[in-house]
Design an enzyme around this catalytic site. Sequence first.
Site, PDB file in Angstrom:
ATOM      1  N   GLU A 253      43.886  39.267  47.345  1.00 40.74           N
ATOM      2  CA  GLU A 253      42.563  38.631  47.363  1.00 40.74           C
ATOM      3  C   GLU A 253      42.547  37.918  49.070  1.00 40.74           C
ATOM      4  O   GLU A 253      43.338  37.791  49.013  1.00 40.74           O
ATOM      5  CB  GLU A 253      42.587  37.772  45.689  1.00 40.74           C
ATOM      6  CG  GLU A 253      42.253  36.739  45.884  1.00 40.74           C
ATOM      7  CD  GLU A 253      40.508  37.305  45.883  1.00 40.74           C
ATOM      8  OE1 GLU A 253      40.246  37.933  44.879  1.00 40.74           O
ATOM      9  OE2 GLU A 253      39.373  36.905  46.510  1.00 40.74           O
ATOM     10  N   THR A 295      35.300  41.377  45.214  1.00 40.48           N
ATOM     11  CA  THR A 295      36.563  42.120  44.581  1.00 40.48           C
ATOM     12  C   THR A 295      35.472  44.095  43.920  1.00 40.48           C
ATOM     13  O   THR A 295      36.247  44.391  43.754  1.00 40.48           O
ATOM     14  CB  THR A 295      37.044  41.849  43.504  1.00 40.48           C
ATOM     15  OG1 THR A 295      37.110  40.603  44.133  1.00 40.48           O
ATOM     16  CG2 THR A 295      38.986  42.119  43.043  1.00 40.48           C
ATOM     17  N   HIS A 410      42.836  32.724  46.076  1.00 40.03           N
ATOM     18  CA  HIS A 410      41.456  32.962  46.073  1.00 40.03           C
ATOM     19  C   HIS A 410      40.590  32.207  46.335  1.00 40.03           C
ATOM     20  O   HIS A 410      41.180  30.542  45.646  1.00 40.03           O
ATOM     21  CB  HIS A 410      40.791  33.325  44.397  1.00 40.03           C
ATOM     22  CG  HIS A 410      39.301  33.955  44.592  1.00 40.03           C
ATOM     23  ND1 HIS A 410      37.830  32.905  44.476  1.00 40.03           N
ATOM     24  CD2 HIS A 410      38.550  35.231  43.589  1.00 40.03           C
ATOM     25  CE1 HIS A 410      36.931  33.652  44.297  1.00 40.03           C
ATOM     26  NE2 HIS A 410      37.866  34.868  43.897  1.00 40.03           N
ATOM     27  N   ASP A 469      41.064  43.559  49.792  1.00 44.34           N
ATOM     28  CA  ASP A 469      39.218  43.161  49.355  1.00 44.34           C
ATOM     29  C   ASP A 469      38.525  42.742  49.865  1.00 44.34           C
ATOM     30  O   ASP A 469      37.376  43.161  49.939  1.00 44.34           O
ATOM     31  CB  ASP A 469      39.729  42.498  47.331  1.00 44.34           C
ATOM     32  CG  ASP A 469      39.109  41.151  47.387  1.00 44.34           C
ATOM     33  OD1 ASP A 469      40.049  40.788  48.180  1.00 44.34           O
ATOM     34  OD2 ASP A 469      39.496  40.598  46.197  1.00 44.34           O
ATOM     35  N   HIS A 470      38.302  41.882  50.815  1.00 45.38           N
ATOM     36  CA  HIS A 470      37.358  41.173  51.772  1.00 45.38           C
ATOM     37  C   HIS A 470      37.647  39.698  52.536  1.00 45.38           C
ATOM     38  O   HIS A 470      38.201  39.672  51.979  1.00 45.38           O
ATOM     39  CB  HIS A 470      36.236  41.327  50.215  1.00 45.38           C
ATOM     40  CG  HIS A 470      36.369  40.048  48.655  1.00 45.38           C
ATOM     41  ND1 HIS A 470      36.773  38.813  49.752  1.00 45.38           N
ATOM     42  CD2 HIS A 470      37.016  40.033  47.671  1.00 45.38           C
ATOM     43  CE1 HIS A 470      37.293  38.947  48.232  1.00 45.38           C
ATOM     44  NE2 HIS A 470      37.014  39.328  46.860  1.00 45.38           N
TER      45      HIS A 470
HETATM   46  C1  GP9 Z   1      38.183  38.221  39.640  1.00 47.32           C
HETATM   47  C2  GP9 Z   1      38.723  38.545  41.426  1.00 47.32           C
HETATM   48  C3  GP9 Z   1      38.088  37.477  41.574  1.00 47.32           C
HETATM   49  O1  GP9 Z   1      39.139  38.588  38.352  1.00 47.32           O
HETATM   50  O2  GP9 Z   1      38.679  39.928  40.952  1.00 47.32           O
HETATM   51  O3  GP9 Z   1      36.731  37.968  41.887  1.00 47.32           O
HETATM   52  P1  GP9 Z   1      35.937  37.670  43.076  1.00 47.32           P
HETATM   53  O4  GP9 Z   1      35.570  36.613  43.168  1.00 47.32           O
HETATM   54  O5  GP9 Z   1      36.529  37.881  44.522  1.00 47.32           O
HETATM   55  O6  GP9 Z   1      34.716  38.995  43.707  1.00 47.32           O
HETATM   56 MN    MN Z   2      37.937  38.922  45.425  1.00 40.87          MN
END
Ligand code: GP9
Ligand code: MN
Length: 627
Positions: A253, A295, A410, A469-470
């Site tokens: 994340e 994500t 996150h 992921d980003h």
């Molecule tokens: C939620 C997690 C976060 O299940 O994958 O999502 P994001 O806000 O990073 O898209």
């Molecule tokens: Mn994410």
Amino acid sequence: MTKVKNFFYRLQFFSLAVFFLWIKTYLVYKIGFNIPSENPLQEFLLFFNPLSSAILIIGIGFFFSSKRRKSAIIVLTTIATLILYFNLLYYRFFTDYITIPVLFQTSNMGDLGSSIRGLIHWYDFWLFIDIAILYYFKRKRAAFNLKPLKREPLLIMAVAVSIFVVNLTLAQAERPQLLTRSFDRDLIVKNIGIFNYHIYDGYLQSQTRAQRVLADSSDFVEVEHYIKSNYKEPNDELFGIAEGKNVILISMESIQTFVINNDMNGQEITPFLNSLIDESIYFENFYHQTAQGKTSDSEYLVANSMFGRDSGSVFFTHAGNEYDATPSNLGEEGYFTSVMHPNNKSFWNRDMMYQSLGYDRYFDINSYDVNDENSVGWGLKDVDFFEQSIDLLKSQPEPYYTKFITLTNHYPFDLDEEDKFIDEYDSRSRTLNSFFPTVRYMDHALEVFFDRLKEEGIYEDSIFILYGDHYGISENHNRSMAMFLEKEEITPFDTIQLQRVPMYIHIPGYDQNHVSEMIGGQIDIKPTLLHLLGVDTKDMYHFGSDLNSPERDSFVVLRDGSFISDDYIYTRGICYDKQTEEEIDAESCEPYFERVNLDLNYSDKILFGDLLRYKNPEEEWKTESEK
Ligand code: GP9
Ligand code: MN
């Protein structure tokens, strides 16, 4: 004459409401969205563009009887204010504007919880002051009972439309092709305003729905031809090197490459991930290619080797499409495929989309023991997540392909004191400050996971793909980011380089590990992985290619049309020389434009036309006749 006088008298309350909404929208542009302007015309457009929509929206009040009109105007002002405010909250998080598909992601909103609280500020009440003032005036003066002019509502609408036409003409002069090249929402809001943008977005969305209906198999043939001509042969030495092994894919994340091999005030940020580089094929020029779907976009890119949408999330808008994703490919190879992620199954519509992608099983929050002690921020802490996942892993038939999605790192990067292994950073950005300890925590969790896998004897028989992921830190924190990176400012060039995320291929026992300079992105993971597993991809539909292929171009396209090659970076209409980081003539970047457009357009074409439904013509014929 009296008629006209009456008309203006009747306009008082309306004008006041229009004036408030107009100025308020402009202030939100300046204070909330920080929209810059490069010349006086741009600034004028920014100031001018809320006027036509303010008249249009408040003008709806004229369709009500004189008696009800003031109440209607107050309700309309409130609705417009809420649209503005929701955009503002959304912008604080995503540095972007709401699109219609994200509105259908409301199931995510409930889960956003702690994030939303961090986004609402007490001083936001100023946005609602005019509503109180209007209410005060409404009570003070009795409703007018003057006879309305004939066709009064239409007159008002005509005024709004005329002003909009002036606005659009000026905007087109400032930005040719403003509405035809729609992948930049910033420009659209800046030029025609937030409310008109929403109308435009609505129109676009209805178009995309129509695209599926209009598409047919001949469209597929064209795309197929393009894809096949871009196929890259696998690397002989690596093809099949991990055949039959379990695959552990870890989506990390919000991590960005700038934390790798870096320290914060002398404290190493990612000691485990740094040490893992020596034991992996590590890609230092690897980019995330996500847009609003965050994500979920990264999951989409990795599973399909196709681009996600430029707005909203494919997971929501096209969960019903036909796909040819890694989980179903590997299912055919005898793999058991699953996702482990301790969140509600409906978040990002995963429960629906995972079925379309061909996963056998989604271990969501219900598969985990989540309580106050082991949770923080968005839910189960990463260490507990990985520890509890061991038994789930062991319960699966082998070989398996399992994706883990971490959660602790996150936004807003909350962490318990006992889990802070390094200090917070010290800048004006609370977000950036708290980012470092949560990244450090995720790094620790990964180490714990690897240790546990070794203890359980799972490690040796597996191969690992780890990727970010980003981005975690948006451009809203550029000043603090510049301070951390010891730069004067963050230029668009830097912003692109900050979209790099770590990417590891870790194969236990492999002895040719190295750091690869190959430029690539999430779209390349699918063919790369399938080739390692010895799966032929010649007949698959990929926009990425094997990162290890000797035939591959060192090149990546981002969702907004930016691209990165060995020599150039192109973003926001500017071509940069990679070496000097200086702006150069656009000519140098032009040879790449065609490829960028074809990649994005063909990928969109498959998605919007649901074209993969045509990939097996015989099968389709069979099902038709069976009917
Ligand atoms: C939620 C997690 C976060 O299940 O994958 O999502 P994001 O806000 O990073 O898209
Ligand atoms: Mn994410």
